[in-house]
Design an enzyme around this catalytic site. Structure first.
Site, mmCIF file in Angstrom:
data_model
loop_
_atom_site.group_PDB
_atom_site.id
_atom_site.type_symbol
_atom_site.label_atom_id
_atom_site.label_comp_id
_atom_site.label_asym_id
_atom_site.label_seq_id
_atom_site.Cartn_x
_atom_site.Cartn_y
_atom_site.Cartn_z
ATOM 1 C CG HIS A 242 -1.705 -1.115 1.537
ATOM 2 N ND1 HIS A 242 -2.866 -1.367 0.851
ATOM 3 C CD2 HIS A 242 -1.589 -2.113 2.455
ATOM 4 C CE1 HIS A 242 -3.435 -2.457 1.336
ATOM 5 N NE2 HIS A 242 -2.677 -2.937 2.302
HETATM 6 C C1 BDR Z 1 -2.899 1.096 5.271
HETATM 7 O O1 BDR Z 1 -3.156 0.660 6.610
HETATM 8 C C2 BDR Z 1 -1.981 0.246 7.227
HETATM 9 O O2 BDR Z 1 -2.153 -0.976 7.853
HETATM 10 C C3 BDR Z 1 -0.906 0.198 6.170
HETATM 11 O O3 BDR Z 1 0.340 0.604 6.701
HETATM 12 C C4 BDR Z 1 -1.399 1.161 5.129
HETATM 13 O O4 BDR Z 1 -0.956 2.472 5.360
HETATM 14 C C5 BDR Z 1 -3.585 0.156 4.310
HETATM 15 O O5 BDR Z 1 -4.957 0.161 4.515
#
Ligand code: BDR
Ligand code: CA
Length: 318
Positions: A242
Site C-alpha cells: 500500500h
Molecule cells: C494502510 O493501513 C496500514 O495498515 C498500512 O500501513 C497502510 O498504510 C492500508 O490500509
C-alpha cells in the site's frame, strides 16, 4: 533531474518501512524527514520503528518528528498488531535506535518546513491523517504553501480492510480525513482499489534474499506476519505494498490511471464510519477535490520495487 522533496507522515508499520526504503533507494526522491503518528501500533513504537529503519539503511541523518498519539474524536484503534505484529514491523529484530526524535512536535515541524519552502515540499501521509489535519487547523497558511499531499487511504469501488466499508488509515481517524479532504490542498489519493493490485509474493522475497544484506533480510522478516494475515483474510499469497505505491506517483506515474473526483468521508458514528465515497457520476455537481488512482499496472510496480531493493541491498551488504 532535481529530486522531489518529500516528508513522509507515517505509522510504521511493515509497508510504511518498505516505503522509507523505496524512497531512500530512489534518486527521483529526496526524503527530507519522517513524522510519526499513531496507527498500526502506538506512537512510541511507530516513532521507534521510524528511527530504527532509517538506521538500518544508514540514513539516521534524516530527522524524525514525533506526532499525535490519539485520533481527533474516535477511540484509538489498536487492531494493527494483527497485521503488522506486536512490534509493528513483523518478525524483524532491529536494534534499539541510537538516534532520538527531534524536540519539535510533528505538527510544528510540518508547518515550519512547509512555510519555509512554499510549493517545494510534498507530504506523503501513509497513516491516519491526525498530524496533517491538526497542522491545517493550527496554521491554515500551509494550505497555500504545500505543493501536494499524496495520501494512501480510502477505498472507492471496493470494500474496506478495517471495517467492511472503511480502509484502515481513514477508519483510524475519519474526522481528520474530513478536514484534509475539504482543505483545498492539492491531493492525490492512492486507495485500496490500486494497492490491492500490488502484491509482493514470498517468491519475490526469497529471490531478493539471494543477496546477503540486512536490507533483503529485513524485507523478508518484516513481511512474514503481514503475508500470513493476507493468506488468512484475503486469500492471496503475498502482501499489498500500500504505502510504497504512493511513491510511484513520483518514480513511475505512467503506471497509474488517474481520474479527478469529488471524494468525501463518512464521519457519522454508524456502520459506515470512515467510508470514503466518490461522486463518480458527478451527481452532486461538487467540484473535484482530488485526483484518484483508479487503476495501476501492479506487477510492473512490484518489479520496480524489487529492482530498487536489490540496488539498496547491494549497497548495504554484510
Ligand atoms: C494502510 O493501513 C496500514 O495498515 C498500512 O500501513 C497502510 O498504510 C492500508 O490500509
Ligand atoms: Ca501505513
Amino acid at each position: 533531474m532535481t529530486p522531489t522533496k518529500i516528508i513522509i507522515d507515517t505509522d510504521p508499520g511493515v509497508d510504511d518501512a518498505l516505503a522509507f526504503l523505496l524512497a531512500l533507494a530512489s534518486p527521483e526522491i529526496k526524503l527530507e524527514a519522517l513524522t510519526s503518528v499513531h496507527g498500526n501500533i502506538g506512537i512510541e513504537k511507530t516513532t521507534r520503528n521510524a528511527l530504527a529503519v532509517l538506521e538500518l539503511a544508514n540514513a539516521s541523518h534524516i530527522p524524525v518528528a514525533r506526532g499525535c498519539s490519539l485520533p481527533l474524536v474516535s477511540a484509538l484503534n489498536t487492531t494493527g498488531d494483527v497485521v503488522h505484529g506486536s512490534s509493528g514491523i513483523g518478525n524483524s529484530k532491529l536494534p534499539e535506535p541510537k538516534s532520538q526524535p527531534i524536540e519539535q512536535h510533528a505538527i510544528d515541524y510540518l508547518i515550519e518546513r512547509i512555510l519555509a519552502e512554499p510549493n517545494q515540499i510534498s507530504v506523503f501521509p501513509i497513516g491516519p491523517l491526525t498530524n496533517v489535519a491538526l497542522a491545517i487547523r493550527k496554521e491554515p497558511r500551509i494550505v497555500q504553501a504545500l505543493k501536494e499531499l499524496v495520501i494512501m487511504g480510502g477505498s472507492i469501488k471496493q470494500g474496506g480492510n478495517a471495517s467492511p466499508l472503511a480502509e484502515f488509515n481513514i477508519f483510524a481517524d475519519p474526522q481528520a480525513a474530513h478536514i484534509v479532504f475539504h482543505s483545498g490542498i492539492p491531493i492525490t489519493l492512492i486507495p485500496l482499489d490500486v494497492t490491492h493490485k500490488c502484491l509482493l509474493t514470498s517468491e519475490d522475497v526469497e529471490k531478493l534474499n539471494k543477496i546477503s544484506s540486512p536490507i533483503a533480510r529485513f524485507v523478508r522478516d518484516a513481511t512474514e506476519v503481514y503475508m500470513d494475515f493476507y493468506r488468512q483474510h484475503e486469500i492471496f499469497d503475498g502482501c499489498a505494498l500500500h504505502d510504497p505505491l504512493t511513491l510511484a506517483t513520483i518514480i513511475a506515474p505512467e503506471l497509474f490511471t488517474f481520474e479527478e473526483h469529488y471524494v468525501d468521508v463518512d464521519i457519522s458514528t454508524g456502520i459506515s464510519t470512515g467510508n470514503t465515497f466518490a461522486d463518480l457520476m458527478k451527481i452532486s455537481k461538487k467540484p473535484a477535490n482530488m485526483k484518484v488512482a483508479m487503476d495501476v499496472r501492479g506487477r510492473d510496480f512490484i518489479n520496480l520495487f524489487l529492482e530498487r531493493m536489490e540496488t539498496l541491498s547491494r549497497s548495504i551488504s554484510e
